[in-house]
Design a protein around this motif. Structure first.
Motif, short mmCIF file in Angstrom:
data_model
loop_
_atom_site.label_atom_id
_atom_site.label_comp_id
_atom_site.label_asym_id
_atom_site.label_seq_id
_atom_site.Cartn_x
_atom_site.Cartn_y
_atom_site.Cartn_z
N VAL A 79 0.71 -1.22 0.18
CA VAL A 79 -0.07 0.05 0.01
C VAL A 79 0.69 1.21 0.09
CG1 VAL A 79 -1.73 1.50 1.21
CG2 VAL A 79 -1.83 -1.21 1.16
N ALA A 80 1.89 1.29 0.99
CA ALA A 80 2.78 2.41 0.87
C ALA A 80 3.22 2.61 -0.28
CB ALA A 80 3.65 2.10 2.05
N ALA A 87 2.66 1.62 -3.20
CA ALA A 87 1.55 2.03 -4.45
C ALA A 87 1.42 3.66 -4.32
CB ALA A 87 0.42 1.39 -4.01
N GLU A 88 1.43 4.27 -3.10
CA GLU A 88 1.11 5.47 -3.06
C GLU A 88 2.24 6.33 -3.57
OE1 GLU A 88 -0.40 7.18 0.65
OE2 GLU A 88 -1.28 5.03 1.07
N VAL A 89 3.48 5.66 -3.30
CA VAL A 89 4.95 6.41 -3.86
C VAL A 89 4.74 6.32 -5.47
CG1 VAL A 89 7.25 6.10 -3.68
CG2 VAL A 89 6.02 6.03 -1.56
N ALA A 117 2.72 6.19 -7.66
CA ALA A 117 1.30 6.86 -7.95
C ALA A 117 1.83 8.51 -7.90
CB ALA A 117 0.11 6.73 -7.09
N TYR A 118 2.51 8.68 -6.64
CA TYR A 118 3.05 10.13 -6.74
C TYR A 118 4.23 10.38 -7.76
CZ TYR A 118 6.54 13.56 -5.23
OH TYR A 118 7.09 14.63 -5.29
N GLN A 176 2.60 10.91 -11.30
CA GLN A 176 1.92 12.10 -11.20
C GLN A 176 2.93 13.07 -11.61
OE1 GLN A 176 -0.57 12.25 -7.96
NE2 GLN A 176 -1.72 10.68 -8.63
N PRO A 213 3.06 12.20 -0.64
CA PRO A 213 2.45 11.70 0.28
C PRO A 213 3.08 11.75 1.53
CG PRO A 213 3.56 9.98 -1.00
CD PRO A 213 3.64 11.42 -1.73
N GLN A 214 2.20 11.89 2.56
CA GLN A 214 2.83 12.37 4.00
C GLN A 214 2.54 11.26 4.92
OE1 GLN A 214 4.32 15.36 4.43
NE2 GLN A 214 4.09 15.85 2.48
N HIS A 215 1.75 10.48 5.05
CA HIS A 215 1.30 9.70 6.09
C HIS A 215 1.32 8.29 5.37
CE1 HIS A 215 0.47 12.78 8.73
NE2 HIS A 215 -0.47 13.34 7.88
N LEU A 216 2.42 7.73 4.94
CA LEU A 216 2.59 6.21 4.35
C LEU A 216 2.67 5.38 5.51
CD1 LEU A 216 5.52 6.77 2.04
CD2 LEU A 216 2.92 6.66 1.43
#
Length: 381
Positions: free
Chosen positions: A339-340, A342-344, A346-347, A350, A365-368
């Motif tokens: 999950v963490a 994946a957010e990285v 995605a960032y 973008q 992202p701030q709260h991984l």
């Protein structure tokens, strides 16, 4: 000095390499008594199995040789071909026994050493012609042991034969009073009893000689501690050389790893102590993989290469520490970090679109979500 002298004493068992080299040179344990026993056993078995055939065949040859032939009486030139013919027939009769003895003599060493083919033992060695060395060998401990073995062997065989004669003395003395056919049969039985008695004595000699030869062969090949250390260096390499090789291998692996930084999608940092480069291809990868990671100077080098090749860099200390600790190079990241990461990613995607097409800059992202058990610092505290 005591330590040096102990290093020169042959107290260590021979290594497998030493045994293999000795075998290549034809130096193996040999038991002449085993070969002698095998040949005698093969001869006895051949006589036992083919005795009837030989009796009939030799009796026929004898009858043919003693049969009156008028042509031979008046033509002496026919005597030599006739004698040749009878001799050749006798040879053919004993040929199976000779073949059996040959096979026993050739293959009996295989019982002790297995199959071995070496021509080094046949090469000329001028040291064997040295008379001083010959005298040393003549009066060596090995020669005295062999002399003792020969005397013991003769005594054992003599005692076995004497026992057989004494045990059957009455039967032997009674042979003269019996018919020829009965006496012949009994004589054959007495000979077999004597043969088995002698073979029993030979078996005792073999049971003693084979372990002795194996022990003596291993003793001859014993090594000093210095030889063991030298062989270890030759087989495994000098410690300093091995260290240099390992250092070169690490350097080559590091270079290969650093060359993959430019293919990464994002680099996660601590920001200064750790750096982990991630890559993900949706078509060929089930999950992201780590293509490079390092700490301190290596982490700094990874960040520099990422900036040089315009790879996005994200500061996420807990995630960077967890990836460095629990993710291996070129392996999938742990499932707990999907999950963490994946957010990285995605960032990072973008951010690339923003750099190419403009628009609104994405927020980092701030709260991984990083499980505490995967963060080394959290576990330490």
């Amino acid at each position: 000095m005591a330590e040096d002298s102990s290093d020169l004493e042959k107290t260590e068992q021979p290594s497998q390499r030493r045994l293999d080299q000795a075998r290549e040179e034809g130096q193996v344990a040999r038991s002449r008594e085993l070969s002698t026993f095998a040949v005698l056993l093969a001869g006895g078995a051949g006589v036992w199995l083919m005795g009837g055939y030989w009796s009939n065949r030799l009796l026929g040859i004898l009858q043919e040789g003693l049969t009156w032939d008028a042509a031979l009486a008046f033509h002496s030139d026919l005597l030599v071909p006739r004698l040749y013919k009878l001799t050749f027939e006798a040879f053919l009769a004993f040929l199976p026994l000779l073949g059996l003895l040959l096979v026993a003599a050739v293959f009996s060493p295989l019982l002790l050493n297995g199959w071995m083919l070496s021509f080094k033992a046949l090469q000329p060695n001028m040291e064997r012609l040295d008379p001083i060395s010959g005298l040393k060998r003549l009066f060596s401990v090995h020669s005295w042991v062999e002399l003792g073995k020969s005397i013991a062997k003769a005594l054992v065989v003599a005692v076995a034969g004497a026992w057989a004669l004494w045990h059957h003395k009455d039967a032997m003395l009674g042979l003269a009073a019996q018919p020829v056919t009965v006496a012949t049969a009994q004589m054959g039985q007495l000979l077999w009893d004597g043969f088995f008695a002698i073979m029993g004595g030979m078996l005792l000699i073999v049971a003693v000689d084979v372990p002795f030869q194996l022990w003596e062969h291993a003793k001859r090949l014993r090594m000093t501690r210095e030889e063991v250390r030298q062989e270890s260096k030759e087989t495994e390499g000098d410690p300093q050389v091995r260290a240099r090789i390992r250092g070169m291998q690490r350097e080559m692996a590091r270079r290969r790893m650093m060359s993959k930084v430019q293919t990464a999608d994002v680099v996660v940092t601590n920001p200064t102590h750790y750096a982990v480069a991630l890559r993900y291809q949706e078509q060929s990868m089930r999950a992201p993989i780590v293509v490079a990671k390092g700490t301190h100077l290596l982490a700094e080098r990874i960040r520099a290469l990422a900036q040089e090749h315009q790879v996005p860099i994200l500061e996420a200390p807990p995630l960077a520490r967890a990836l460095y600790k629990h993710a291996e190079l070129d392996q999938l990241i742990p499932e707990q970090l999907y999950v963490a990461v994946a957010e990285v990613l995605a960032y990072a995607y973008q951010l690339r679109r923003y750099e190419v097409g403009g628009g609104t800059a994405p927020a980092a992202p701030q709260h991984l979500v990083v499980p505490p058990e995967l963060d080394p610092e959290t576990r330490h505290h």
